[in-house]
Design an enzyme around this catalytic site. Sequence first.
Site, PDB file in Angstrom:
ATOM      1  N   ARG A  47       0.828  -1.231   0.056  1.00 27.26           N
ATOM      2  CA  ARG A  47      -0.122  -0.121   0.118  1.00 27.26           C
ATOM      3  C   ARG A  47       0.938   1.373  -0.109  1.00 27.26           C
ATOM      4  O   ARG A  47       0.681   2.103  -0.882  1.00 27.26           O
ATOM      5  CB  ARG A  47      -0.981   0.074   1.240  1.00 27.26           C
ATOM      6  CG  ARG A  47      -1.811   1.112   1.265  1.00 27.26           C
ATOM      7  CD  ARG A  47      -2.970   0.939   2.237  1.00 27.26           C
ATOM      8  NE  ARG A  47      -2.471   0.552   3.660  1.00 27.26           N
ATOM      9  CZ  ARG A  47      -2.129   0.992   4.635  1.00 27.26           C
ATOM     10  NH1 ARG A  47      -1.746   2.247   4.594  1.00 27.26           N
ATOM     11  NH2 ARG A  47      -1.806   0.158   5.834  1.00 27.26           N
ATOM     12  N   TYR A  99     -14.220  18.738 -16.148  1.00 36.53           N
ATOM     13  CA  TYR A  99     -14.957  17.144 -16.084  1.00 36.53           C
ATOM     14  C   TYR A  99     -15.747  17.282 -14.876  1.00 36.53           C
ATOM     15  O   TYR A  99     -15.556  17.742 -13.820  1.00 36.53           O
ATOM     16  CB  TYR A  99     -13.737  16.233 -15.812  1.00 36.53           C
ATOM     17  CG  TYR A  99     -14.159  14.973 -15.285  1.00 36.53           C
ATOM     18  CD1 TYR A  99     -15.242  14.210 -16.073  1.00 36.53           C
ATOM     19  CD2 TYR A  99     -13.885  14.514 -14.142  1.00 36.53           C
ATOM     20  CE1 TYR A  99     -15.633  12.802 -15.738  1.00 36.53           C
ATOM     21  CE2 TYR A  99     -14.467  13.034 -13.835  1.00 36.53           C
ATOM     22  CZ  TYR A  99     -15.185  12.620 -14.511  1.00 36.53           C
ATOM     23  OH  TYR A  99     -15.488  11.214 -14.111  1.00 36.53           O
TER      24      TYR A  99
END
Length: 372
Positions: A47, A99
């Site tokens: 991670r 967007y």
Amino acid sequence: MHFDTLALRATHQPDPITGVVVPPIHLSTTYARNEANELPGPYIYTRPNNPTREALEKTLAMLEGGAVGMAFGSGQAATMTLFQALSPGDHVLLSTDAYYGTPALLEQVFHPWGLTYTRVDMRDLEAVRASIHENTRVLWCETPSNPMLDIADLRSISQLAHDAGAICVCDNTWATPVLQRPIELGCDVVMHSTTKYLSGHSDVLGGALIFKEEAEFTQRVRLLQGLSGAVPSPFDCWLVSRGIKTLGVRVRAQSDTAQRIAEFLTNHLAVESVHYPGLENHPQRSIIQQQMKGPGAMLSVQVKGGADEALRFIGKLTLFTRATSLGGVESLIEHRATAEGPNSITPKNLLRISVGLEHADDLLADLAQALD
């Protein structure tokens, strides 16, 4: 160094042990310690860091001319992490035409958390200047914009941001570093949806942030990237790296076809207007020539007759796939207002086109038969 050479060298990292030309995919989520309970290298868990992801992040930084690259599980994850690095009470200045997911994040997630924002036409520098507050921390630009393909003057907006003690972030997804290098134009951070042109094959979800320098804010974003786990899988990182190898060739070929399509549509009697940076009548033509190396492969067309006629037109197409997304090798078309939902501010007769790698003559013939 030319971009194509840079893209290949940046993704070409032979393994010093095996000598493999194609870098391996490191799928392991954890790393063994030795008899003294010490780790042999910098990796402990996938991670916070992973060799395959690190290779992609170095590549992204090289392509955009930045100091630090970070890969995320999606473009929205990249955007969200950057906003998370701000503090409640901070202010973001955002393009009016952007967007739709970016203002949605600010309104639905971060505004209740305490972040404020203002939308402004980034083409109007005086309006940008007037909209900057004492607590403005980020000026978020998207150029060319989605879906109207408006162009923002990155040099000027970056200067306005810096004068106010803020940073300038540019969503460079549509132009790609093949055609536009925002950091060289003064921007502090570049954002990409790597789902689009960087991967280039419509088969991977990813995002990226590239930072001009290793600053305190950069470190804050890196911390959040690891803590939140908003990271791509090693296989997705490998797919993006593979796509980058052909990025320059694809974007130039797609742009050449997009130019022909834009010129054809501009002269068709069934078309109301065409939005494309390669047209001579584009209102920001002079800025385009200063900051872009080409017009790109995205265009929007407004069809005469409103939404009904626009939908009839795309229903007759055979080579353009009616689908959301962009930047892949196949040509896509969508009725943008439908994709954005009931709160869309996009004209109802607007169709957004992502030009692929099909032969230009075939795509033009398909458009012609659907319009006639």
